[in-house]
Design an enzyme around this catalytic site. Structure first.
Site, PDB file in Angstrom:
ATOM      1  N   GLY A  22       0.807  -1.214   0.000  1.00 23.85           N
ATOM      2  CA  GLY A  22       0.000   0.000   0.000  1.00 23.85           C
ATOM      3  C   GLY A  22       0.837   1.259   0.000  1.00 23.85           C
ATOM      4  O   GLY A  22       0.452   2.277   0.584  1.00 23.85           O
ATOM      5  N   ASN A  24       1.374   3.463  -2.176  1.00 26.17           N
ATOM      6  CA  ASN A  24       1.017   4.527  -3.121  1.00 26.17           C
ATOM      7  C   ASN A  24       0.218   5.666  -2.503  1.00 26.17           C
ATOM      8  O   ASN A  24       0.023   6.701  -3.126  1.00 26.17           O
ATOM      9  CB  ASN A  24       0.211   3.946  -4.290  1.00 26.17           C
ATOM     10  N   GLY A  26      -1.379   7.662   1.451  1.00 27.63           N
ATOM     11  CA  GLY A  26      -1.503   7.741   2.895  1.00 27.63           C
ATOM     12  C   GLY A  26      -0.245   7.387   3.656  1.00 27.63           C
ATOM     13  O   GLY A  26       0.860   7.840   3.329  1.00 27.63           O
ATOM     14  N   GLY A  28       1.345   4.585   3.852  1.00 28.30           N
ATOM     15  CA  GLY A  28       2.301   3.815   3.063  1.00 28.30           C
ATOM     16  C   GLY A  28       3.159   4.697   2.186  1.00 28.30           C
ATOM     17  O   GLY A  28       4.364   4.477   2.041  1.00 28.30           O
ATOM     18  N   SER A 146      -3.656  -0.937  14.829  1.00 24.17           N
ATOM     19  CA  SER A 146      -4.489   0.241  15.055  1.00 24.17           C
ATOM     20  C   SER A 146      -4.976   0.247  16.495  1.00 24.17           C
ATOM     21  O   SER A 146      -5.082  -0.807  17.139  1.00 24.17           O
ATOM     22  CB  SER A 146      -5.697   0.193  14.110  1.00 24.17           C
ATOM     23  N   TYR A 172     -13.331  -4.893  11.717  1.00 19.59           N
ATOM     24  CA  TYR A 172     -12.065  -4.156  11.673  1.00 19.59           C
ATOM     25  C   TYR A 172     -11.252  -4.433  12.928  1.00 19.59           C
ATOM     26  O   TYR A 172     -10.036  -4.686  12.856  1.00 19.59           O
ATOM     27  CB  TYR A 172     -12.335  -2.655  11.540  1.00 19.59           C
TER      28      TYR A 172
END
Length: 299
Positions: A22, A24, A26, A28, A146, A172
């Protein structure tokens, strides 16, 4: 003791190979950007290759893009095979990509989307790349969890895929709790190797596109409160960067923001929930994850 640890504290990364899922957007993107600027060769492992290329053009350094859809075991196996061939030596794997609070959906393999992507996808990807990390002194696997691992979070062994009833928040929470349990169990297995370590991090509450799947009733208030309750992705990525590069980091540690409630602030060593340290549940989750993905680890 390091005070306001920031991206200027990231050591020189010349000669290191880093894979960031990921990478690309935020968190990441910010993680990959800093690693590349410090000299690492960074592979952006992303679902959308064109978006990955666009992101790479916005960074400075040696960057490559690898197609990876963490919601598909076929894609995960193909990506891992490509990386093993192109980069038989990997110093750092950052399991960053994820989905959050999605409507009820399943992956290509029939797993609940959040558990399948956030946990099972990274579990399989790590297992398939581990042979590239184990021979490398100082190599690390960093998995992003998280604060959601504390909220309505449990490993629902009786309904892992939420087939009977579905809650975005509970699904989540399960996936993020699984990220931590995976890290702790992996570290125990790696301890005998003496080379690779497993570490976890969380970004606090960061203003990234992950919040796009919040229920409609929450989306509008969060939009207005975001400047007060969140931090920019550059700050949110710091715990991951510290876990990935700080020479003082030890296997099995967990890093997050140092501010009130771990919502914002510079990264520090933090603790995770009591449930995340349950050894019996960790081992059971590991066994089921191997069974569901068909991926077994060499440690």
């Amino acid at each position: 003791m390091v005070g306001n640890w920031n991206e200027q504290d990231v050591p020189e990364q010349q000669g290191r190979i880093a894979v960031v899922t990921g990478g690309n957007a935020g968190l990441g993107f910010e993680t990959a950007r800093v690693l590349a600027a410090r000299g690492a060769t960074v592979i952006l492992a992303v679902r959308d290759v064109e978006k990955g290329r666009q992101a790479a053009r916005r960074m400075t350094g040696n960057l490559h893009v690898q197609a990876l859809d963490l919601s598909s075991l076929v894609s995960i196996r193909a990506a891992a095979a490509d990386l093993r061939s192109a980069h038989p030596r990997i110093d750092l794997l950052v399991n960053n990509a994820g989905v959050m609070y999605t409507p009820k959906q399943t992956t290509a393999d029939g797993f609940e989307l959040q558990f399948g992507t956030n946990h099972l996808g990274h579990f399989a990807f790590t297992g398939l790349l581990l042979e590239c990390l184990l021979p490398v002194p100082g190599s690390r696997v960093v998995t992003v969890s998280s604060t959601g691992h504390r909220i309505q979070a449990a490993i629902h062994f009786d309904d892992l895929q939420f087939e009977r009833s579905y809650s975005r928040m509970a699904a989540y929470g399960q996936s993020k709790l699984a990220n931590l349990m995976f890290t702790y169990e992996l570290q125990r297995r790696l301890a005998a190797s003496g080379t690779t370590v497993a570490v976890a991090a969380h970004p606090g509450v960061s203003n990234t596109e992950l919040v796009r799947n919040l229920p409609a009733a929450l989306r509008h208030p969060v939009k207005w409160l975001a400047p007060l309750l969140t931090q920019k992705a550059e700050m949110g990525a710091l715990p991951t960067l510290r876990a990935a590069t700080d020479p003082s980091v030890a296997g099995g540690q967990y890093y997050g923001p140092g501010g009130l409630g771990e919502i914002r602030g510079f990264p520090k060593l933090v603790s995770s929930s009591r449930d995340s340290h349950d050894l019996v549940t960790q081992k059971r989750l590991w066994a089921i994850s191997e069974e569901l993905t068909g991926v077994t680890f060499s440690v």
